[in-house]
Scaffold this motif. Structure first.
Motif, mmCIF file in Angstrom:
data_model
loop_
_atom_site.group_PDB
_atom_site.id
_atom_site.type_symbol
_atom_site.label_atom_id
_atom_site.label_comp_id
_atom_site.label_asym_id
_atom_site.label_seq_id
_atom_site.Cartn_x
_atom_site.Cartn_y
_atom_site.Cartn_z
ATOM 1 N N ASP A 81 -71.753 -76.539 44.859
ATOM 2 C CA ASP A 81 -72.944 -75.704 45.073
ATOM 3 C C ASP A 81 -73.129 -75.511 46.575
ATOM 4 O O ASP A 81 -73.569 -76.427 47.270
ATOM 5 C CB ASP A 81 -74.148 -76.411 44.434
ATOM 6 C CG ASP A 81 -75.467 -75.688 44.676
ATOM 7 O OD1 ASP A 81 -75.494 -74.699 45.435
ATOM 8 O OD2 ASP A 81 -76.480 -76.144 44.097
ATOM 9 N N GLU A 115 -80.701 -74.827 52.351
ATOM 10 C CA GLU A 115 -80.842 -73.929 51.195
ATOM 11 C C GLU A 115 -81.581 -74.637 50.075
ATOM 12 O O GLU A 115 -82.361 -74.037 49.338
ATOM 13 C CB GLU A 115 -79.457 -73.450 50.724
ATOM 14 C CG GLU A 115 -79.507 -72.282 49.753
ATOM 15 C CD GLU A 115 -79.727 -72.679 48.304
ATOM 16 O OE1 GLU A 115 -80.093 -71.803 47.508
ATOM 17 O OE2 GLU A 115 -79.544 -73.866 47.953
ATOM 18 N N GLU A 116 -81.298 -75.928 49.916
ATOM 19 C CA GLU A 116 -81.854 -76.652 48.762
ATOM 20 C C GLU A 116 -83.293 -77.106 48.983
ATOM 21 O O GLU A 116 -83.954 -77.517 48.037
ATOM 22 C CB GLU A 116 -80.980 -77.872 48.437
ATOM 23 C CG GLU A 116 -79.534 -77.530 48.065
ATOM 24 C CD GLU A 116 -79.408 -76.854 46.694
ATOM 25 O OE1 GLU A 116 -80.444 -76.569 46.067
ATOM 26 O OE2 GLU A 116 -78.273 -76.601 46.273
ATOM 27 N N GLN A 176 -73.924 -72.206 37.481
ATOM 28 C CA GLN A 176 -74.756 -73.376 37.206
ATOM 29 C C GLN A 176 -75.186 -73.351 35.739
ATOM 30 O O GLN A 176 -76.333 -73.597 35.399
ATOM 31 C CB GLN A 176 -75.922 -73.397 38.199
ATOM 32 C CG GLN A 176 -75.373 -73.527 39.622
ATOM 33 C CD GLN A 176 -76.406 -73.355 40.716
ATOM 34 O OE1 GLN A 176 -76.951 -72.270 40.897
ATOM 35 N NE2 GLN A 176 -76.678 -74.422 41.449
ATOM 36 N N ARG A 198 -92.130 -74.047 43.687
ATOM 37 C CA ARG A 198 -92.310 -75.504 43.752
ATOM 38 C C ARG A 198 -93.788 -75.781 43.970
ATOM 39 O O ARG A 198 -94.392 -75.205 44.876
ATOM 40 C CB ARG A 198 -91.509 -76.080 44.916
ATOM 41 C CG ARG A 198 -90.027 -75.852 44.754
ATOM 42 C CD ARG A 198 -89.257 -76.427 45.932
ATOM 43 N NE ARG A 198 -87.829 -76.248 45.697
ATOM 44 C CZ ARG A 198 -86.877 -76.813 46.405
ATOM 45 N NH1 ARG A 198 -87.201 -77.598 47.423
ATOM 46 N NH2 ARG A 198 -85.615 -76.604 46.121
ATOM 47 N N ARG A 269 -89.801 -72.100 36.650
ATOM 48 C CA ARG A 269 -89.052 -70.831 36.705
ATOM 49 C C ARG A 269 -89.311 -70.055 35.421
ATOM 50 O O ARG A 269 -89.469 -70.656 34.354
ATOM 51 C CB ARG A 269 -87.549 -71.134 36.836
ATOM 52 C CG ARG A 269 -87.291 -72.133 37.954
ATOM 53 C CD ARG A 269 -85.835 -72.341 38.253
ATOM 54 N NE ARG A 269 -85.702 -73.422 39.242
ATOM 55 C CZ ARG A 269 -84.821 -73.457 40.223
ATOM 56 N NH1 ARG A 269 -83.971 -72.476 40.358
ATOM 57 N NH2 ARG A 269 -84.781 -74.468 41.065
ATOM 58 N N ALA A 335 -81.130 -69.911 39.023
ATOM 59 C CA ALA A 335 -81.115 -70.691 40.273
ATOM 60 C C ALA A 335 -81.484 -69.804 41.454
ATOM 61 O O ALA A 335 -81.302 -68.589 41.407
ATOM 62 C CB ALA A 335 -79.733 -71.297 40.483
ATOM 63 N N GLY A 336 -81.984 -70.423 42.503
ATOM 64 C CA GLY A 336 -82.297 -69.690 43.726
ATOM 65 C C GLY A 336 -81.091 -69.670 44.655
ATOM 66 O O GLY A 336 -80.215 -70.535 44.565
ATOM 67 N N HIS A 362 -76.243 -79.483 40.498
ATOM 68 C CA HIS A 362 -77.204 -80.401 41.141
ATOM 69 C C HIS A 362 -76.958 -81.823 40.643
ATOM 70 O O HIS A 362 -77.888 -82.638 40.573
ATOM 71 C CB HIS A 362 -78.658 -79.964 40.883
ATOM 72 C CG HIS A 362 -79.062 -78.780 41.718
ATOM 73 N ND1 HIS A 362 -80.337 -78.271 41.739
ATOM 74 C CD2 HIS A 362 -78.336 -78.014 42.576
ATOM 75 C CE1 HIS A 362 -80.385 -77.234 42.563
ATOM 76 N NE2 HIS A 362 -79.176 -77.059 43.078
HETATM 77 O O1 HGY Z 1 -82.812 -74.893 43.282
HETATM 78 C C1 HGY Z 1 -82.122 -73.887 43.207
HETATM 79 O O2 HGY Z 1 -82.293 -72.998 42.404
HETATM 80 C C2 HGY Z 1 -80.959 -73.722 44.100
HETATM 81 O O3 HGY Z 1 -79.803 -74.151 43.586
HETATM 82 N N1 HGY Z 1 -81.174 -73.777 45.445
#
Ligand code: HGY
Ligand code: MN
Ligand code: MN
Length: 389
Positions: A81, A115-116, A176, A198, A269, A335-336, A362
């Protein structure tokens, strides 16, 4: 490249801890710079630690094409990832050079930091800063679990100009899920990203003795949290959305004491922004009701929200073209990605996915087979070749 990256930040479980600006993540960045130097790519860095390595042959002019991804990981994440997009981008440059292709416009490989959001809490922090969708003023005070501020680890201040002049972005990413497994193809393209966010839930009660406090006399925030987590799962199961409490802080965190405070982070989500608002509000209402029953309190704070993203159709069609005349299947992602942030900032964006046989992400079981990775590199190289002609 994988041989060199594999040990960096790997822990006993086989997962990776490459939190931004820790030594492991900095080692991946040093590795990236070396790979770029070996290819005569010029690396530019913005004040936030985002990088773009440029291949700018003489005479190349016009809107740049950007590819790449990120090198940080979630806490004990998989090895693909993020890095799969960076390794594949470097390999695609090699492939283009072997083919004798000379880009007519600048071609860049981007590596976006955090990114995470695993350290400073905000997902896609680097690309949000690079595109100006988040300000330095709001980013500098973000703190990690030890109280270190983002402003302490980056120079910050000046505006990023890193993605100025970028006309399109193509991010390759490990899948993913198992959509491509079921379709029996190694590569796919993304249609859209689900809106997601979040949310911090601060549950407060009264610290007290685990033995001497009668059950009926307690104001235990752990119970309110536990009930909220169960309700979140029940609601999301019913609506078809996603709701996850994956991170928790308990204070004072002692075995023989009723806690005073529980902080829990909800990752939610949904298929539309309205559905996302609705699921978060239902979970929040349920938490409040339960708090009243338990004599505790709860406050909900949205820490970051990412809108629905629909990738650019013409670019996606271009990227989905197979060399045999067919096209790679299009799939939605929950996923983002930095690609979503660049897209929201008005940069035409598309994504390629590479099959993940386990479907797990993840987590250490995330995987992509070498032959599928090579199919991904070829699809990326073909796309970049067409886009930089
Ligand atoms: O959390 C997410 O969706 C990504 O993998 N950043
Ligand atoms: Mn991720
Ligand atoms: Mn990623």
């Amino acid at each position: 490249m994988w041989r060199e990256l594999a040990p960096v930040g790997r822990v006993r479980t086989g997962g990776y801890r490459r939190q931004p600006f820790t030594s492991a993540e900095r080692e991946t960045v040093a590795w990236f710079r070396q790979e770029c130097a070996a290819r005569d790519l010029t690396v530019e860095e913005d004040p936030y630690g985002n990088l773009v390595a440029w291949w700018r042959p003489e005479g190349a002019a016009g809107d740049a094409v950007l590819t790449g991804s990120h090198l940080d990981s979630v806490v004990e994440g998989g090895g693909y990832d993020g890095p799969l997009g960076v390794v594949s981008a470097l390999a695609a440059v090699d492939a283009l050079r072997e083919r004798g292709h000379v880009p007519a416009v600048p071609l860049g490989i981007g590596v976006f930091v955090e990114e995470e959001g695993s350290r400073f809490g905000i997902a896609c922090l680097g690309s949000r800063l690079a595109t100006g969708s988040m300000s330095w003023e709001s980013a500098r005070e973000l703190r990690d679990r030890d109280g270190v501020a983002f402003g302490d680890v980056v120079a910050g201040g000046a505006r990023s100009t890193l993605v100025e002049g970028v006309g399109s972005f193509v991010e390759l990413h490990v899948e993913q899920g198992r959509d491509l497994v079921h379709r029996e193809v190694p590569v796919g393209v993304a249609t859209m990203i689900w809106p997601h966010g979040r949310y911090r839930f601060d549950f407060r009660g009264e610290a007290n003795h685990a033995g001497t406090t009668r059950m009926g006399d307690r104001r235990d925030p752990m119970l309110t949290f536990a009930g909220t987590a169960l309700e979140a799962a029940r609601i999301a199961l019913e609506t078809g959305d996603r709701a996850t409490f994956g991170r928790l802080e308990v204070s004072p965190n002692g075995t023989n004491a009723v806690p005073e405070r529980v902080t829990a982070w909800l990752d939610a989500r949904a298929g539309s922004e309205e559905a996302l608002r609705s699921v978060v509000s239902q979970i929040g209402s349920s938490a409040s009701e339960q708090a009243t029953g338990h004599g505790t309190s709860v406050d909900v704070t949205a820490e970051s929200e990412s809108p629905e993203v629909r990738f650019e159709e013409a670019l996606t069609a271009e990227v989905s073209r197979r060399s045999d005349g067919g096209s790679w299947p299009a799939i939605a992602t929950m996923a983002g990605h930095d690609a979503g942030v660049l897209s929201a900032a008005g940069i035409p964006t598309a994504m390629l996915f590479v099959r993940n046989p386990t479907g797990i992400s993840h987590a250490p079981a995330e995987y992509a087979a070498p032959e599928d990775c090579l199919a991904g590199v070829e699809a990326l190289a073909d796309s970049l070749q067409r886009l930089t002609r």
